[in-house]
Enzyme design. Structure first.
Site, PDB file in Angstrom:
ATOM      1  N   HIS A  23     -18.506  24.696 -22.450  1.00  0.00           N
ATOM      2  CA  HIS A  23     -17.080  25.020 -22.514  1.00  0.00           C
ATOM      3  C   HIS A  23     -16.271  23.885 -21.895  1.00  0.00           C
ATOM      4  O   HIS A  23     -16.730  23.200 -20.981  1.00  0.00           O
ATOM      5  CB  HIS A  23     -16.808  26.335 -21.778  1.00  0.00           C
ATOM      6  CG  HIS A  23     -15.440  26.878 -22.008  1.00  0.00           C
ATOM      7  ND1 HIS A  23     -14.339  26.422 -21.323  1.00  0.00           N
ATOM      8  CD2 HIS A  23     -14.984  27.825 -22.862  1.00  0.00           C
ATOM      9  CE1 HIS A  23     -13.267  27.073 -21.731  1.00  0.00           C
ATOM     10  NE2 HIS A  23     -13.640  27.920 -22.677  1.00  0.00           N
TER      11      HIS A  23
ATOM     12  N   GLU B 227     -13.229  23.975 -29.842  1.00  0.00           N
ATOM     13  CA  GLU B 227     -12.132  24.352 -28.962  1.00  0.00           C
ATOM     14  C   GLU B 227     -11.387  23.102 -28.505  1.00  0.00           C
ATOM     15  O   GLU B 227     -11.789  22.458 -27.531  1.00  0.00           O
ATOM     16  CB  GLU B 227     -12.669  25.073 -27.726  1.00  0.00           C
ATOM     17  CG  GLU B 227     -13.365  26.388 -28.010  1.00  0.00           C
ATOM     18  CD  GLU B 227     -13.648  27.124 -26.713  1.00  0.00           C
ATOM     19  OE1 GLU B 227     -13.009  28.148 -26.485  1.00  0.00           O
ATOM     20  OE2 GLU B 227     -14.479  26.651 -25.931  1.00  0.00           O
TER      21      GLU B 227
END
Length: 222
Positions: A82, A152
């Site tokens: 992430h 992302e």
């Protein structure tokens, strides 16, 4: 790093009362301290994911959790790479790849995140950055059926800024092309690529109109 049992109960209530499409796989990812609590309370058909794990089964790594621990509380997913792990905690592409390899070897399914900073997008380096990040992950993957790629863009996470459907689709198309050229056409066509970055109930339909394969990583900031 958000939430409490009370807040989680609200989300679980909404999920329990929601008309979830049985053809759609739903996975939630609470902070690790609540993994056991959520797994025990949520519908069996909904997956539960850890937000992170380390690259080995056990050892003197205070504060980390392992795939073995995640499985021990009945969960079968983990999010790795992430943007906050990469940019706040300075995890390298190499470390993310090693963590992916270990998680897969332990039987977990992995949501592997990639994405560029605003400065990198403005410099025209989006393709270069996501390709480099994907390469470090792909080098460690033997079973792509247990891997989901999450694009992302860092500049769209928690900022209220959202990549346009066209921007998201452009990168998704590039990622499939990379997989076709560097892994196989079969992997390129079958691997799920999802989008995350300020996705909400208000904008998800507009994003979804662009591509049939689009799915989302919806981050809830409580």
């Amino acid at each position: 790093m958000n939430g409490s049992k009370a807040k989680i109960d609200e989300i679980l209530k909404n999920l329990a009362g929601g008309d979830l499409n049985p053809a759609t796989e739903v996975v939630v990812a609470p902070p690790s301290i609540y993994l056991d609590y959520v797994r025990a309370a949520i519908k069996p058909a909904i997956g539960v994911s850890a937000q992170n794990c380390y690259k080995v089964a056990s050892g003197a790594f205070t504060g980390e959790i392992s795939p073995t621990m995640i499985k021990d509380v009945g969960c079968n997913w983990v999010i790795l790479g992430h943007s906050e792990r990469r940019n706040v905690f300075k995890e390298s592409d190499e470390l993310v790849g090693e963590k992916v390899a270990h998680a897969l070897s332990e039987g977990l399914k992995v949501i592997a995140c990639i994405g560029e900073l605003l400065s990198e997008r403005e410099a025209g380096k989006t393709t270069e950055v996501v390709s480099r990040q994907l390469n470090a992950i792909a080098a460690k993957v033997s079973d792509w059926s247990r891997v989901v790629i999450a694009y992302e863009p860092v500049w769209a996470i928690g900022t209220g800024k959202v990549a346009t459907p066209q921007q998201a689709q452009e990168v998704h198309h590039q990622l499939r092309g990379w997989l076709k050229d560097n892994v196989s056409a079969a992997v390129a066509s079958s691997t799920r690529i999802i989008y995350g970055g300020s996705v909400s109930a208000k904008n998800c339909q507009e994003l979804a109109k662009e591509v049939m394969w689009m799915a989302f990583l919806l981050e809830v900031h409580l």
